[in-house]
Design an enzyme around this catalytic site. Structure first.
Site, short mmCIF file in Angstrom:
data_model
loop_
_atom_site.label_atom_id
_atom_site.label_comp_id
_atom_site.label_asym_id
_atom_site.label_seq_id
_atom_site.Cartn_x
_atom_site.Cartn_y
_atom_site.Cartn_z
N ARG A 58 0.82 -1.21 0.00
CA ARG A 58 0.00 0.00 0.00
C ARG A 58 0.85 1.26 0.00
O ARG A 58 0.38 2.34 -0.38
CB ARG A 58 -1.00 -0.04 1.16
N GLU A 95 4.73 -10.81 14.81
CA GLU A 95 4.20 -11.36 16.06
C GLU A 95 4.67 -12.82 16.21
O GLU A 95 5.09 -13.25 17.28
CB GLU A 95 2.68 -11.26 16.04
#
Ligand code: AMP
Length: 175
Positions: A58, A95
């Site tokens: 993006r 994560e």
């Protein structure tokens, strides 16, 4: 808040508990897209930027028209294995596990003033990795800019610890 109000929040995407800040609703709106890119262009027009570096994917959508308006080149910071010529890479923590971003070794010249762009900063891990790559190549990151900051996730502070300037067009509370 012409930009913030055009961003859609999709709860629990891509997984439970994540509030996904979706810029497709901003981009499909001709006014929204235009003011987003123009606000950034107005900010950077006098800052003597040599190149805009956009983070996949993006960051490409915002970074490319911004580079065009600034009259400078655009360089894509890509996920591993996507760039065809010789690359240098930087791993960063997710994560669970790690990921890697890459740049062509001829993307940045020593001393160039680079503007780093992505749609959103959360923990700042991705932008930090891009910053390390550009710096390693001798580039100077003038500022890291984003459409959205999620301040509760600490990304801005993480970049500021490197002495980096950070700018975002809007913020959302929480994660
Ligand atoms: P981070 O490295 O944690 O700062 O994450 C930033 C990257 O992950 C950006 O490229 C974003 O597009 C994406 N991202 C992280 N969290 C979100 C979120 N809540 N909504 C939309 N995109 C996100």
């Amino acid at each position: 808040m012409p930009i913030r109000s055009r961003i859609r929040t999709v709860p629990h995407y891509p997984k439970q508990g994540i509030m996904f800040r979706d810029i497709t609703t901003l981009l499909k709106d001709p006014v929204g897209f235009r003011i987003t890119v123009h606000e950034l262009a107005n900010r950077y027009t006098a800052m003597k930027i040599d190149k805009v570096a956009g983070i996949e994917s993006r960051g490409f959508i915002l970074g490319a028209p911004l580079a065009y308006l600034l009259g400078v080149g655009f360089i894509p910071v890509r996920k591993k294995g996507k760039l065809p010529a010789e690359t240098i890479g930087q791993d960063y923590e997710l994560e669970y596990g790690t990921d890697r971003i890459e740049l062509h070794t001829d993307a940045v010249s020593k001393g160039e003033r680079i503007l780093l762009v992505d749609d959103l900063i959360a923990t700042g891990g991705t932008a930090e990795a891009a910053l390390k790559l550009i710096t390693k190549m001798g580039g100077e990151v003038v500022e890291c800019c984003f459409a959205i900051d999620l301040p509760d996730l600490g990304g801005r502070k993480r970049l500021e610890k490197h002495g980096q300037k950070v700018f975002a067009l809007c913020e959302f509370e929480g994660d």
